[in-house]
Design an enzyme around this catalytic site. Structure first.
Site, mmCIF file in Angstrom:
data_model
loop_
_atom_site.group_PDB
_atom_site.id
_atom_site.type_symbol
_atom_site.label_atom_id
_atom_site.label_comp_id
_atom_site.label_asym_id
_atom_site.label_seq_id
_atom_site.Cartn_x
_atom_site.Cartn_y
_atom_site.Cartn_z
ATOM 1 N N GLN A 255 -7.178 -0.884 11.669
ATOM 2 C CA GLN A 255 -6.126 -1.621 10.984
ATOM 3 C C GLN A 255 -5.622 -2.773 11.836
ATOM 4 O O GLN A 255 -5.349 -3.866 11.330
ATOM 5 C CB GLN A 255 -4.965 -0.680 10.637
ATOM 6 C CG GLN A 255 -3.988 -1.234 9.627
ATOM 7 C CD GLN A 255 -4.633 -1.426 8.261
ATOM 8 O OE1 GLN A 255 -5.437 -0.610 7.833
ATOM 9 N NE2 GLN A 255 -4.324 -2.514 7.600
ATOM 10 N N HIS A 258 -7.170 -6.353 11.700
ATOM 11 C CA HIS A 258 -6.995 -7.230 10.526
ATOM 12 C C HIS A 258 -6.352 -8.549 10.924
ATOM 13 O O HIS A 258 -6.773 -9.614 10.484
ATOM 14 C CB HIS A 258 -6.128 -6.536 9.481
ATOM 15 C CG HIS A 258 -6.914 -5.800 8.451
ATOM 16 N ND1 HIS A 258 -7.716 -6.425 7.537
ATOM 17 C CD2 HIS A 258 -7.023 -4.474 8.180
ATOM 18 C CE1 HIS A 258 -8.285 -5.533 6.747
ATOM 19 N NE2 HIS A 258 -7.884 -4.338 7.120
ATOM 20 N N GLU A 321 1.235 1.064 3.274
ATOM 21 C CA GLU A 321 0.138 0.585 2.426
ATOM 22 C C GLU A 321 -1.002 1.603 2.460
ATOM 23 O O GLU A 321 -1.501 2.030 1.430
ATOM 24 C CB GLU A 321 -0.346 -0.768 2.935
ATOM 25 C CG GLU A 321 -1.546 -1.310 2.188
ATOM 26 C CD GLU A 321 -2.176 -2.514 2.876
ATOM 27 O OE1 GLU A 321 -2.936 -3.228 2.210
ATOM 28 O OE2 GLU A 321 -1.928 -2.731 4.088
ATOM 29 N N HIS A 322 -1.433 1.973 3.663
ATOM 30 C CA HIS A 322 -2.465 3.000 3.852
ATOM 31 C C HIS A 322 -1.855 4.181 4.595
ATOM 32 O O HIS A 322 -1.145 3.995 5.581
ATOM 33 C CB HIS A 322 -3.636 2.468 4.693
ATOM 34 C CG HIS A 322 -4.254 1.210 4.158
ATOM 35 N ND1 HIS A 322 -3.936 -0.039 4.653
ATOM 36 C CD2 HIS A 322 -5.164 1.016 3.179
ATOM 37 C CE1 HIS A 322 -4.636 -0.948 4.003
ATOM 38 N NE2 HIS A 322 -5.390 -0.344 3.097
ATOM 39 N N ASP A 355 -11.490 0.823 2.015
ATOM 40 C CA ASP A 355 -11.602 -0.632 2.133
ATOM 41 C C ASP A 355 -12.887 -1.158 1.516
ATOM 42 O O ASP A 355 -12.939 -2.304 1.062
ATOM 43 C CB ASP A 355 -11.551 -1.046 3.604
ATOM 44 C CG ASP A 355 -10.128 -1.269 4.087
ATOM 45 O OD1 ASP A 355 -9.208 -1.217 3.259
ATOM 46 O OD2 ASP A 355 -9.931 -1.490 5.299
ATOM 47 N N HIS A 414 19.862 -6.500 -38.985
ATOM 48 C CA HIS A 414 18.842 -5.479 -38.728
ATOM 49 C C HIS A 414 18.872 -4.410 -39.825
ATOM 50 O O HIS A 414 17.829 -3.973 -40.321
ATOM 51 C CB HIS A 414 19.090 -4.808 -37.366
ATOM 52 C CG HIS A 414 18.684 -5.639 -36.189
ATOM 53 N ND1 HIS A 414 19.302 -6.809 -35.867
ATOM 54 C CD2 HIS A 414 17.709 -5.445 -35.260
ATOM 55 C CE1 HIS A 414 18.747 -7.324 -34.780
ATOM 56 N NE2 HIS A 414 17.769 -6.512 -34.389
#
Length: 788
Positions: A255, A258, A321-322, A355, A414
């Site tokens: 990670q 990245h 996120e993960h 991924d 209505h």
């Protein structure tokens, strides 16, 4: 990485804070880009590409020749890998396709919802420091499944004005034929506004740097939809010392590489183990090509040491996120997590699988947005349109309700929109009479719904396999129709014709009409066939109580169904309204009554209310009903089209070894089950033995004795010094609680007595379940328990 041990709330907040890049006022820059693209269109895009990417582009569109060259430029091995990943991604995302189902909310009022593809989809894939061709698959494949009419890809060119060949091959594989050589904020502006070359998108997908992210936010102001809030990538790894340090270190570095703004959190319960992991991180970092990037990311990352009991709350607070969970606590922690983009369970499940190639989507919410957002899925590429149609009957049945509500809100227009229709269609019926008819319509909608409406659509016209002699109704002497052995033996004929005789025998002892009986190889086969008949794999869900019979979850999984469990309280009770609320939307609601392993029952009047209110099929599993026959729903099956009762001869009738189960339902259900029944599912020997046993053994006396023994064992357990709680039971077993139950379970086995340890089931900690045996067996159990 910093190490924080048993942090306070303030320390924890600091440890989990996302890294912040230097604040730059991007609004003015992004506004200028959008304004320039709006005025100069393609000319602006080429100028920005020269300014930001240092390359002059003559044609923004990738040509067919460039696609061909790209396919030739990459290795066969990589092409195979991309194709395998695309197949898995497609398989997973196709499972998300929704079945269109009409719902009759009131008689004559039909509502439904349909997924319609968004018309123009713009996908963005960054160039940057790595060619993210995997993102092309993650966005392109679900767009292909959704069948968005216009879908294209924007990605920045390299210094030679080319697109990385893996990106182009992945695009073709994902069904994207149009790729534009444009990146950065200017690409987002082009997709938002449209140019001579690039069509205006209805929705924009894809990750990017802070300029791309800011441009997507700006696009939203113009009414362009985007996929999800994006930010730097992140992972939280939770592991204990049962996991090799090399696994954890590799996940953290995967990670961290990245980008410098990525964040990794390592959560463990052992400081010395944490130190060993950090040493391994340093060792692996030395050989990592992107070590510089990873090192900067690790500087803003943290190790948190805290007891495992707190991991669930901490994970939900961070909302990663993960999320990777490995080790002794993985199953326990997974159940507690409510905030995460994607979860990776077990020591072999590296986040890299998600991924690239496992099939799930890697476009996920970051920066804590997982508290409220989902990752990209097939739903991201479609919009849901609701439909409704009101017949004359529906107008009559629901019209007055709408008028009353509209007038109460002082919206007379209505109300009038309905009144004029009622006056036109029913000019001679006064409003008070319409209200009376409306109530009748609401009550009748379920009772009038046909069995056919509950059957899986693709099975409604299924022609059953025609087994031997099914179509023969005359008297025969020579049977040469079924390829049976011509040498006549006791069992040379196929057994299905015997089923009618067995149904008659069951009918006599249970007082159930034969036309409402379906026979299966054990109640498990019966349940499996009901699941298959009524639910569509990967679309529908089944709901059942928790705790309850363990095969429900197994059968759901085998049939590709989602499960919903309704947690009972400590006394194994729950309100009917809660059952209905939590089961809403499920195709099947399965209720074991009496329940296993608890032994408690839901009274018949409550069950009837649930059947009336539930919009799907209610299956009442009455495996133990013969010990409390007053609670049986078998006599109601012809009154409710959504009711199926399941019973067995394994329990009260002592035929567990014969494996005979039955569905009791209306003849329409029985006919439908027979359409999908395996031929000859009960052998001749089984049926002959069952018929004989039913006719010759005094089962009522035996059941009375079992109930008497149950009360004797209950009284004994209540008086036992080690037993802290005995739960009331209407079945042929008793659930009881005692400290260190698992230890006593083993001690009972050592003395030759096997009971069931139920301590691992929900709300059943420190419990054992004992079946009621013969007097001799029960006495042995009592004697050993006394010795304990």
């Amino acid at each position: 990485m910093k190490i924080v041990i048993n942090p306070s709330e303030r320390e924890l907040a600091a440890a989990l804070a996302r890294p912040k890049l230097e604040s730059a006022n991007l609004d003015s820059l992004i506004s200028d880009v959008f304004s320039t693209v709006e005025k100069k269109r393609d000319q602006a895009l080429k100028a920005f590409t020269l300014q930001f990417d240092q390359v002059e582009i003559d044609d923004l569109v990738v040509s067919e020749i460039e696609f061909t060259e790209a396919e030739q430029a990459i290795s066969t091995e990589l092409k195979t890998a991309i194709r395998i990943a695309a197949q898995n991604i497609e398989r997973f995302h196709r499972s998300q396709e929704n079945r269109e189902m009409e719902v009759e909310t009131t008689s004559g009022v039909i509502c439904w919802r349909k997924s319609v593809p968004i018309q123009t989809i713009g996908l963005y894939v960054p160039g940057g420091t790595a060619p993210l061709f995997s993102t092309v698959l993650m966005l392109g494949v679900p767009a292909k499944i959704a069948e968005n009419p216009i879908r294209y890809l924007c990605t920045p060119p390299d210094k030679q004005g080319k697109i990385h060949p893996a990106i182009l091959f992945a695009a073709k594989t994902a069904g994207i034929d149009t790729v534009y050589k444009i990146g950065g904020a200017q690409a987002i502006a082009a997709m938002s506004l449209g140019t001579e070359t690039i069509p205006k998108a209805d929705k924009i997908f894809g990750p990017g740097n802070q300029y791309v992210t800011a441009a997507k936010v700006y696009a939203q102001r113009l009414g362009i939809a985007i996929d999800i809030p994006a930010g730097p990538s992140e992972v939280l790894v939770a592991a204990d010392d049962s996991i090799p340090t090399s696994f954890v270190a590799a996940d953290l570095l995967a990670q961290a590489e990245h980008g410098i703004d990525s964040q990794v959190i390592f959560l463990t319960n052992d400081e010395s183990y944490a130190q060993e992991v950090l040493k391994e991180v340093e060792r692996q970092l030395e050989i990592l090509p992107r070590a510089g990037i990873a090192t900067e990311a690790l500087d803003s990352s943290t190790v948190i040491v805290v007891e495992a009991e707190k991991w669930g709350d901490l994970i939900n607070l961070y909302a990663p996120e993960h999320l990777i969970i490995m080790g002794k606590y993985e199953e326990q922690i997974v159940q507690q997590v409510t905030n995460a983009g994607s979860i990776f369970i077990g020591k072999n499940t590296a986040e890299s699988f998600g991924d690239y190639a496992s099939g799930t989507n890697h476009t996920l919410p970051t920066s804590g947005f997982a508290r409220a957002y989902s990752g990209v899925s097939l739903d991201s590429f479609v919009k849901k349109i609701t439909y409704q149609k009101i017949t004359d009957e529906g107008l009559r049945n629901l019209g007055q309700t709408v008028i009353t509500m509209a007038e109460a809100e002082k919206l007379q227009g209505h109300a009038n929109a309905v009144k004029v229709r009622l006056d036109s269609v029913f000019p001679d019926i006064p409003s008070d009479k319409l209200q009376e008819l409306e109530l009748i319509g609401k009550v009748s909608v379920l009772s009038r719904k046909s069995v056919e409406g509950f059957i899986r659509k693709d099975l409604r016209d299924l022609k059953p396999y025609s087994s031997a002699r099914d179509e023969f109704e005359g008297k025969g002497e020579v049977f040469l129709d079924a390829n049976e052995n011509g040498m006549v033996t006791a069992y040379n004929r196929y057994p299905d014709p015997l089923q009618q005789e067995l149904k008659v025998a069951i009918s006599e002892v249970k007082n159930i009409p034969t036309e409402t009986i379906f026979l299966g190889n054990g109640s498990d086969e019966v349940l499996d066939l009901i699941f298959r008949l009524t639910t569509t794999p990967f679309l529908d869900s089944v709901t059942y109580l928790n705790p309850s019979y363990g095969m429900y979850s197994v059968l759901a999984k085998i049939n590709g169904l989602r499960t919903k469990t309704i947690d009972l309280d400590r006394n194994f009770q729950i309100a009917d309204s809660e059952i209905l609320a939590q089961a809403a939307g499920s195709r099947l609601l399965v209720l074991c009554n009496p329940n296993n392993p608890t032994g408690n029952v839901i009274p018949k009047d409550r069950l009837l209310e649930i059947v009336r209110e539930f919009e799907g099929v209610v299956v009442i599993d009455e495996a133990y009903i013969d010990f409390c026959p007053a609670y049986s729903m078998a006599d109601e099956v012809n009154n409710y089209s959504n009711l199926i009762v399941v019973q067995t001869l394994s329990k009260a009738y002592g035929m567990a070894g014969l494996r005979i189960g039955m569905a009791i339902a209306s003849p329409e259900w029985i006919a439908a089950l027979n359409r999908i029944k395996p031929p000859y599912n009960l052998s001749s020997l089984v049926q002959e033995t069952a018929i004989k046993e039913l006719k010759t053994i005094p089962w009522n006396e035996i059941k009375t004795e079992i109930i008497s023994e149950r009360e004797r064992l209950t009284d004994f357990l209540k008086s036992h010094s080690l037993v802290t709680e005995v739960f009331p039971s209407e079945a042929n077993f008793i659930l009881f609680r005692m400290p260190n139950a698992s230890d006593y379970y083993k001690k009972l086995i050592e003395h030759g007595v096997v009971v069931r340890d139920r301590s691992s089931q929900f709300n059943c900690s420190e419990t054992l379940r004992v079946s009621i045996g013969s007097k001799i067996e029960n006495n042995q159990f009592i004697q050993i328990m006394q010795n304990l």
